[in-house]
Motif scaffolding. Structure first.
Motif: not given
Length: 679
Positions: A63-81
């Motif tokens: 689901t695109r929702r799953a991808a969006d959530e994973m990338l959102r969490r990765a962004t919070l973990l590291l940075d906007d890249r």
């Protein structure tokens, strides 16, 4: 440069291995509740932190929702890249690539995506044009025809094989269905339409035929990650291999024990055969569970242990908890329902919220009696597995206007929009569509047709002044809502209930600037009715969840009730003639059991009075416990046993009483059941 994230402290050893293993092919077997999402999130961050350009990373999910959530969490973990990483579904990725390379596969860049209902209507249009609607025999309907075509594509099987295996009663129509399929393909190409399957078919075709494009894309996406790999079909697995062909830096994550979607075309063999396709692949197994207590995991391990094909794993946890799962042998389906309702009210008194409780079942009708019981106790519930939001007739009506604006050649949408108008039937609609096609600009110069109704004039006028370059999707919906509301009132007796759905559609559209993106997302990632309605509810309005096991995958609850744990129900009587189907039923049971965090109740009615039971024209039958509980002495060691309801003259309950004696005639009986219910 010192790393921002301390991966060693945030991950267990197996998770850390998966995150830091970046080169070459990897298969991560992620047991239920073992933190596979955490692995994918940290791996995205790790790759970026190691200097990999975000644009070189491709994350494919279901689901695109799953991808969006994973990338959102990765962004919070590291940075906007991390937000620049390419993420989405196979279908959305295919749509993105095909918009760039459409001409190479004989498509226009402005192709329209048909959702399932639109595809069925298109098949029906072709079926009618070929004259099969006049067949003297009962000819397959549009849904069944599309299913045979779709399964042939998704399973990479010949149409004859699919019909023989799954629709044997249509064998005599095989040649006719082939004709419809061939004309359906031609029609879509002519009108610049693609369905879900086409997106994958065209992408595979692009990668296979155009070597330069395959090499370019493979070099662009240097690191590929695929979630829920056990749910991929052959086509998706082939595409994944083609994309990784230049570097083999591919990590697929999934659990063979949770492969339960073969009816959608998912291929269990994809995850099993991954090490055979990529000979130098490494297998990493995630076994530490962060969801369930050990007694629940012991049951889950025992359920899956006898599986014929599997990757070995043994789930364990550091969580506390010694309460065994409970097996309840109820007198009948009503006693089963009463036990569930009583226990739910008891749990509420103990502080467990309704939203932390779920009742799961193999088939939607299993909850019929329970729903009545819950209603009588004023226990609010929501049931999952129903109609999708965008498949509601009034939503499809509104979307038809927007699809016409985007693609004047979309005859399926024209037909739907025209048939809404008073005084216009199928024949007149076909004449109007033919006139529009001649005009080639979305209009008709035939004044006689225009005079047909005042509403038709209004429709053409409104379409003419609705340029998607000038109006955002929400603005277009607002314009057409004013036009559509009188038609809505005329067509639907409950129009006042449907207006809320149209307002929800308007709210969804307000998040988009592009009509192309809005229509693509409504086709590829449609919101479900339940989700839209849930957004309107008071946040404090706690509700119990009723769900099929298929709809519950990926979710978790404090307490789970699994009902109808009996032969003919779980496993389903429809699976009893195939070992492969039986194995999938085993995995379904495993998925259901691993949804529970603290409490797991397994229930079986001793007498089956459900609509599926039959004997002497009705009545009831004695049930036998699910074969999956017989294996590994689960009932004797891993669960507590209770009874519910007045068992009358039954002897004191024990394991032998629950299991009963399996008679040689069982297979014959279930064969008769199948014949009876499929007649």
């Amino acid at each position: 440069m010192k790393a921002k994230i301390n991966y060693k402290s945030e991950l267990n050893p197996a998770q850390l291995d998966a995150v830091q293993s970046t080169l070459g092919p990897h298969l991560v077997i992620a047991g239920a509740g073992s933190g596979k999402t955490r692995v994918l999130v940290h791996r995205v961050a790790y790759l970026v932190e190691q200097g990999v350009k975000p644009e070189q990373i491709l994350l494919l999910t279901f689901t695109r929702r799953a991808a969006d959530e994973m990338l959102r969490r990765a962004t919070l973990l590291l940075d906007d890249r991390c937000s620049r990483v390419s993420g989405g579904t196979f279908h959305s990725f295919a749509n993105f690539i095909l918009r760039k390379y459409a001409k190479l596969v004989n498509l226009t860049n402005s192709f329209t995506i048909l959702d399932e209902s639109d595809a069925q209507d298109t098949v029906n249009l072709v079926r009618t044009q070929l004259g099969f609607h006049k067949s003297e025999k009962r000819f397959p309907r549009k849904k069944a025809i599309l299913e045979t075509i779709s399964k042939s594509i998704n399973k990479s099987q010949g149409l004859e094989e699919v019909i023989y295996d799954e629709y044997p009663h249509f064998m005599e129509f095989t040649d006719d269905i082939k004709k419809i399929r061939d004309e359906y393909v031609k029609y879509k190409q002519l009108k610049s339409l693609v369905d879900y399957d086409d997106l994958l078919v065209y992408l595979k075709q692009l990668l296979l035929i155009h070597e330069d494009v395959r090499v370019r894309l493979s070099r662009q996406y240097q690191y590929i990650m695929i979630d829920e790999y056990q749910d991929t079909n052959k086509l998706q697995a082939y595409i994944a291999c083609l994309l990784a062909s230049e570097h083999k830096n591919i990590m697929v994550v999934g659990d063979d024990a949770q492969s339960i979607y073969s009816f959608r075309g998912a291929n269990f063999k994809n995850i099993i055969d991954f090490p055979n396709i990529f000979k130098d692949s490494r297998i990493i197994t995630l076994e530490e569970n962060y969801r369930s207590t050990q007694p629940i995991l012991n049951l889950a391990n025992a359920l899956i242990r006898p599986a014929q094909e599997k990757f070995e794993k043994n789930l364990f946890t550091k969580k506390g908890g010694k309460v065994l799962p409970v097996f309840v042998d109820a007198q009948d389906d009503h006693a089963q329902s009463k036990f569930v309702a009583d226990k739910i009210l008891e749990l509420r008194e103990e502080g467990v919220e309704l939203c932390d409780i779920a009742v799961l079942f193999r088939s939607g009708w299993h909850s019929n009696d329970l729903e009545v019981e819950l209603a009588s106790r004023n226990i609010p519930f929501v049931k999952y597995g129903g109609q999708k939001f965008v498949e509601a007739a009034h939503i499809k009506d509104m979307l038809s206007y927007l699809r016409i604006i985007y693609n004047h050649n979309d005859e399926v949408s024209w037909l739907r929009a025209l048939l809404l108008l008073p005084g216009i039937g199928p024949k007149t609609a076909e004449r109007i569509i033919a006139a529009i096609a001649k005009g080639n600009d979305g209009e008709t110069k035939d004044e006689k047709l225009l005079q047909k109704t005042e509403e038709l004039k209004k429709l053409f006028s409104l379409l003419k002044e609705s340029d998607p370059e000038d109006f955002a999707p929400a603005d277009l919906i607002e314009k057409f809502l004013q036009y559509y509301q009188p038609l809505l009132k005329e067509k639907y007796d409950d129009f006042h209930k449907r207006i809320n759905d149209l307002n929800s559609l308007l709210g969804i559209a307000s998040r988009y600037d592009s009509l192309e993106h809005f229509l693509a997302d409504m086709a590829l990632e449609p919101p479900e009715r339940g989700l839209v309605e849930a957004g309107r509810k008071d946040q404090d309005d706690s509700t119990l969840t009723l769900s099929t096991i298929h709809s519950a995958k990926g979710l978790e609850w404090h307490t789970v009730f699994l009902i109808y744990v009996a032969e003919g129900h779980l496993p389903s009587y429809l699976s009893l003639e195939s070992e492969e189907d039986i194995e999938e039923e085993r995995r379904l049971f495993y998925v259901a059991a691993t949804r529970a965090k603290e409490n797991l109740f397994l229930l079986k009615p001793h007498l089956d009075r459900s609509p599926r039971s039959f004997m002497d024209g009705g009545g009831h039958v004695f049930t036998q416990v699910s074969r999956f509980l017989e294996q590994g002495n689960i009932l004797g060691k891993l669960v507590e046993i209770e009874s519910a309801g007045d068992r009358d003259d039954f002897s004191d309950i024990d394991v032998e009483d629950i299991i009963g004696k399996r008679l040689p005639g069982d297979r014959e009986l279930f064969g008769k059941m199948r014949e009876y219910f499929e007649d």
